[in-house]
Design a protein around this motif. Sequence first.
Motif, mmCIF file in Angstrom:
data_model
loop_
_atom_site.group_PDB
_atom_site.id
_atom_site.type_symbol
_atom_site.label_atom_id
_atom_site.label_comp_id
_atom_site.label_asym_id
_atom_site.label_seq_id
_atom_site.Cartn_x
_atom_site.Cartn_y
_atom_site.Cartn_z
ATOM 1 N N TRP A 17 -4.129 -0.725 20.779
ATOM 2 C CA TRP A 17 -5.133 -0.463 19.968
ATOM 3 C C TRP A 17 -5.951 0.957 20.688
ATOM 4 O O TRP A 17 -6.067 1.573 20.022
ATOM 5 C CB TRP A 17 -6.300 -1.450 19.868
ATOM 6 N N ALA A 50 -14.655 2.604 11.192
ATOM 7 C CA ALA A 50 -14.169 1.848 10.399
ATOM 8 C C ALA A 50 -12.501 1.832 10.609
ATOM 9 O O ALA A 50 -11.825 1.003 10.464
ATOM 10 C CB ALA A 50 -14.467 2.248 8.670
ATOM 11 N N VAL A 51 -11.979 3.107 10.952
ATOM 12 C CA VAL A 51 -10.602 3.092 11.186
ATOM 13 C C VAL A 51 -10.435 2.365 12.515
ATOM 14 O O VAL A 51 -9.311 1.585 12.381
ATOM 15 C CB VAL A 51 -10.031 4.401 11.581
ATOM 16 N N ALA A 96 -12.075 -0.278 13.589
ATOM 17 C CA ALA A 96 -11.833 -1.665 13.299
ATOM 18 C C ALA A 96 -10.795 -2.302 12.433
ATOM 19 O O ALA A 96 -10.341 -3.474 12.512
ATOM 20 C CB ALA A 96 -13.230 -2.193 12.595
ATOM 21 N N LEU A 97 -10.129 -1.484 11.461
ATOM 22 C CA LEU A 97 -9.105 -1.714 10.527
ATOM 23 C C LEU A 97 -7.941 -1.737 11.648
ATOM 24 O O LEU A 97 -6.962 -2.713 11.363
ATOM 25 C CB LEU A 97 -8.926 -0.569 9.576
ATOM 26 N N ALA A 122 -8.105 -5.093 13.357
ATOM 27 C CA ALA A 122 -7.744 -6.334 12.621
ATOM 28 C C ALA A 122 -6.473 -6.491 12.246
ATOM 29 O O ALA A 122 -6.045 -7.616 12.130
ATOM 30 C CB ALA A 122 -8.643 -5.973 11.210
ATOM 31 N N VAL A 123 -5.795 -5.401 12.109
ATOM 32 C CA VAL A 123 -4.265 -5.524 11.805
ATOM 33 C C VAL A 123 -3.523 -6.162 13.063
ATOM 34 O O VAL A 123 -2.720 -6.860 12.677
ATOM 35 C CB VAL A 123 -3.893 -4.227 11.312
#
Length: 168
Positions: A122, A138-139, A141-142, A145-146
């Motif tokens: 990450w 946002a990127v 966090a995305l 999350a993945v």
Amino acid sequence: MKQFERFGVLPSLLLGLALCLIGLLAIQHIINNWWPFDVVRLDLVRSTAQGNVEAASILEAANNEIILAFLGAVLITVTGLALPLAYFVNKRFSSYLDHRSGRSMPPQFHVTLRQAMWVGIWVASCVWLQMNRALGLAVAALIAAVLILFEVMLQIRTRASSISIGTE
């Protein structure tokens, strides 16, 4: 594997420290000894200092092998930092019980190493996106999350296979 349980956090701590040290030494060597850009494109360095160049053109002139080595060193360093933390999180929230004694089992080493590597992946991907000037909250966090979903799916698969083995 029973003989390693008595050591507790020590293997994770020592391996984490070794990985972090190796990664930091690799980063230091890459930064101090390798030139990441093609020498013919020194005009980009001047333009970067003046703020007249886009990030995409800088990365176009970069030596990709050096960037990959740098990102690999970042991954190793962060994995080493996250390994003891992953051990303690798994120890605190572990639900593996020894059916004979009724006590909770220590976390499995390969699970903690895998989770620490997810953290390293990450951070390395966020560093790469920041090099491209494409990183945002946002990127990040995305991506997190993945990677968390991947780990959850692996945990579900492991628990389902242990249940099916136990019923046979």
